[in-house]
Write a protein that holds these residues in place. Structure first.
Motif, PDB file in Angstrom:
ATOM      1  N   LEU A  75       0.581  -1.230  -0.084  1.00  0.00           N
ATOM      2  CA  LEU A  75       0.093   0.143  -0.095  1.00  0.00           C
ATOM      3  C   LEU A  75       0.979   1.281   0.081  1.00  0.00           C
ATOM      4  N   HIS A  76       1.916   1.254   0.597  1.00  0.00           N
ATOM      5  CA  HIS A  76       3.063   2.222   0.842  1.00  0.00           C
ATOM      6  C   HIS A  76       3.378   2.753  -0.594  1.00  0.00           C
ATOM      7  N   PHE A  77       3.811   1.783  -1.123  1.00  0.00           N
ATOM      8  CA  PHE A  77       4.684   1.828  -2.672  1.00  0.00           C
ATOM      9  C   PHE A  77       3.413   2.404  -3.502  1.00  0.00           C
ATOM     10  N   GLU A  78       2.171   1.931  -3.563  1.00  0.00           N
ATOM     11  CA  GLU A  78       0.982   2.262  -4.421  1.00  0.00           C
ATOM     12  C   GLU A  78       0.741   3.788  -3.910  1.00  0.00           C
ATOM     13  N   LEU A  79       0.662   4.148  -2.766  1.00  0.00           N
ATOM     14  CA  LEU A  79       0.416   5.703  -2.579  1.00  0.00           C
ATOM     15  C   LEU A  79       1.753   6.494  -3.184  1.00  0.00           C
ATOM     16  N   HIS A  80       2.740   5.984  -2.993  1.00  0.00           N
ATOM     17  CA  HIS A  80       3.900   7.123  -3.769  1.00  0.00           C
ATOM     18  C   HIS A  80       3.924   6.918  -5.173  1.00  0.00           C
ATOM     19  N   ASP A  81       3.439   5.895  -5.872  1.00  0.00           N
ATOM     20  CA  ASP A  81       3.264   5.757  -7.045  1.00  0.00           C
ATOM     21  C   ASP A  81       2.165   6.927  -7.672  1.00  0.00           C
ATOM     22  N   ILE A  82       1.096   6.664  -6.747  1.00  0.00           N
ATOM     23  CA  ILE A  82      -0.168   7.743  -7.301  1.00  0.00           C
ATOM     24  C   ILE A  82       0.492   9.005  -6.928  1.00  0.00           C
ATOM     25  N   TYR A  83       1.122   9.485  -6.144  1.00  0.00           N
ATOM     26  CA  TYR A  83       1.637  10.904  -5.930  1.00  0.00           C
ATOM     27  C   TYR A  83       2.971  11.405  -6.875  1.00  0.00           C
ATOM     28  N   LEU A  84       3.448  10.321  -7.588  1.00  0.00           N
ATOM     29  CA  LEU A  84       4.363  10.602  -8.503  1.00  0.00           C
ATOM     30  C   LEU A  84       3.555  11.290  -9.527  1.00  0.00           C
ATOM     31  N   ASN A  85       2.277  10.730  -9.925  1.00  0.00           N
ATOM     32  CA  ASN A  85       1.566  11.263 -10.979  1.00  0.00           C
ATOM     33  C   ASN A  85       1.190  12.926 -10.753  1.00  0.00           C
ATOM     34  N   ILE A  86       0.882  13.246  -9.533  1.00  0.00           N
ATOM     35  CA  ILE A  86       0.710  14.558  -9.018  1.00  0.00           C
ATOM     36  C   ILE A  86       1.916  15.443  -9.147  1.00  0.00           C
ATOM     37  N   TYR A  87       2.948  14.818  -8.418  1.00  0.00           N
ATOM     38  CA  TYR A  87       4.224  15.550  -8.586  1.00  0.00           C
ATOM     39  C   TYR A  87       4.563  15.890 -10.084  1.00  0.00           C
ATOM     40  N   LYS A  88       4.292  15.048 -10.839  1.00  0.00           N
ATOM     41  CA  LYS A  88       4.719  15.455 -12.225  1.00  0.00           C
ATOM     42  C   LYS A  88       3.850  16.575 -12.756  1.00  0.00           C
ATOM     43  N   ILE A  89       2.523  16.673 -12.281  1.00  0.00           N
ATOM     44  CA  ILE A  89       1.580  17.979 -12.547  1.00  0.00           C
ATOM     45  C   ILE A  89       2.359  19.095 -12.089  1.00  0.00           C
ATOM     46  N   TYR A  90       2.757  19.297 -10.918  1.00  0.00           N
ATOM     47  CA  TYR A  90       3.253  20.452 -10.470  1.00  0.00           C
ATOM     48  C   TYR A  90       4.683  20.812 -10.369  1.00  0.00           C
ATOM     49  N   TYR A  91       5.420  19.755 -10.363  1.00  0.00           N
ATOM     50  CA  TYR A  91       7.025  20.196 -10.403  1.00  0.00           C
ATOM     51  C   TYR A  91       7.589  19.577 -11.884  1.00  0.00           C
ATOM     52  N   ASP A  92       8.683  20.206 -12.334  1.00  0.00           N
ATOM     53  CA  ASP A  92       9.392  19.888 -13.491  1.00  0.00           C
ATOM     54  C   ASP A  92      10.232  18.524 -13.145  1.00  0.00           C
ATOM     55  N   LEU A  93      10.301  17.546 -13.874  1.00  0.00           N
ATOM     56  CA  LEU A  93      11.279  16.553 -13.646  1.00  0.00           C
ATOM     57  C   LEU A  93      12.437  16.871 -14.355  1.00  0.00           C
ATOM     58  N   GLU A  94      12.617  17.804 -15.092  1.00  0.00           N
ATOM     59  CA  GLU A  94      13.837  18.345 -15.856  1.00  0.00           C
ATOM     60  C   GLU A  94      15.005  19.010 -14.819  1.00  0.00           C
ATOM     61  N   PRO A  95      16.242  18.492 -14.713  1.00  0.00           N
ATOM     62  CA  PRO A  95      17.030  19.184 -13.764  1.00  0.00           C
ATOM     63  C   PRO A  95      17.257  20.703 -14.192  1.00  0.00           C
ATOM     64  N   GLN A  96      16.905  21.606 -13.316  1.00  0.00           N
ATOM     65  CA  GLN A  96      17.055  22.923 -13.359  1.00  0.00           C
ATOM     66  C   GLN A  96      18.383  23.426 -13.194  1.00  0.00           C
ATOM     67  N   GLY A  97      18.709  24.592 -13.980  1.00  0.00           N
ATOM     68  CA  GLY A  97      19.999  25.271 -13.840  1.00  0.00           C
ATOM     69  C   GLY A  97      20.012  26.140 -12.363  1.00  0.00           C
ATOM     70  N   PHE A  98      21.128  26.680 -12.068  1.00  0.00           N
ATOM     71  CA  PHE A  98      21.250  27.539 -10.974  1.00  0.00           C
ATOM     72  C   PHE A  98      20.250  28.539 -11.112  1.00  0.00           C
ATOM     73  N   PHE A  99      20.091  29.194 -12.347  1.00  0.00           N
ATOM     74  CA  PHE A  99      19.351  30.823 -12.528  1.00  0.00           C
ATOM     75  C   PHE A  99      17.844  30.252 -12.356  1.00  0.00           C
ATOM     76  N   SER A 100      17.412  29.140 -12.874  1.00  0.00           N
ATOM     77  CA  SER A 100      16.039  28.609 -12.782  1.00  0.00           C
ATOM     78  C   SER A 100      15.396  28.383 -11.430  1.00  0.00           C
ATOM     79  N   LYS A 101      16.399  27.756 -10.629  1.00  0.00           N
ATOM     80  CA  LYS A 101      16.188  27.432  -9.401  1.00  0.00           C
ATOM     81  C   LYS A 101      16.263  28.847  -8.395  1.00  0.00           C
ATOM     82  N   LEU A 102      17.159  29.821  -8.843  1.00  0.00           N
ATOM     83  CA  LEU A 102      17.143  30.810  -8.182  1.00  0.00           C
ATOM     84  C   LEU A 102      15.957  32.051  -8.340  1.00  0.00           C
TER      85      LEU A 102
END
Length: 153
Positions: A75-102
């Motif tokens: 169940l714990h794995f399943e939760l995190h798998d579902i949350y990964l879908n939400i994460y992808k909606i709200y956050y970039d999975l691409e690595p960000q450069g210094f200025f993008s983070k800043l």
């Protein structure tokens, strides 16, 4: 290990899980959340840290009455798998450069994305309820164990 210590750790892990789910709800509700406030990896959240450390000692019980461990992990794995879908909606999975983070490069969230995230969250809540029920079952089993069975852990 003393029964009280085991139960305190279990209850703290359960509370951490509930808080993790609430932070995901806050994210979907529009609150600004740092990416690492809701760990995607199941071993990085506080519940996972407890489960893969102190909780594993419970497997050493003779005639292990805690057969719920594998269901909790599933169940714990399943939760995190579902949350990964939400994460992808709200956050970039691409690595960000210094200025993008800043300067806080922000991902554009559409109404359709929010609707999809809410659907994922509804699934997350259902799995979370099952997980909490399994944790509660584990707690009842630990309470029922004789103290002498736990002293060897």
């Amino acid at each position: 290990m003393e029964k009280n210590t085991i139960l305190e750790q279990l209850r703290a892990a359960k509370a951490a899980h509930i808080n993790w789910v609430q932070r995901a709800k806050m994210l979907i509700s529009g609150f600004k959340m740092e990416e690492d406030a809701i760990p995607v990896n199941s071993t990085q959240c506080k519940f996972g840290q407890w489960f893969y450390s102190d909780a594993q000692r419970l497997n050493g019980l003779r005639n292990n009455p805690l057969d719920c461990m594998s269901e909790i992990e599933k169940l714990h794995f399943e939760l995190h798998d579902i949350y990964l879908n939400i994460y992808k909606i709200y956050y970039d999975l691409e690595p960000q450069g210094f200025f993008s983070k800043l300067f806080g490069k922000k991902k554009k969230i559409t109404d359709d994305s929010v609707k999809l995230a809410k659907e994922y969250f509804a699934s997350m809540e259902e799995v979370s309820k099952k997980l909490v029920n399994e944790i509660n079952l584990m707690e009842r089993r630990i309470v029922a164990l004789p103290d002498t069975d736990l002293e060897t852990l």
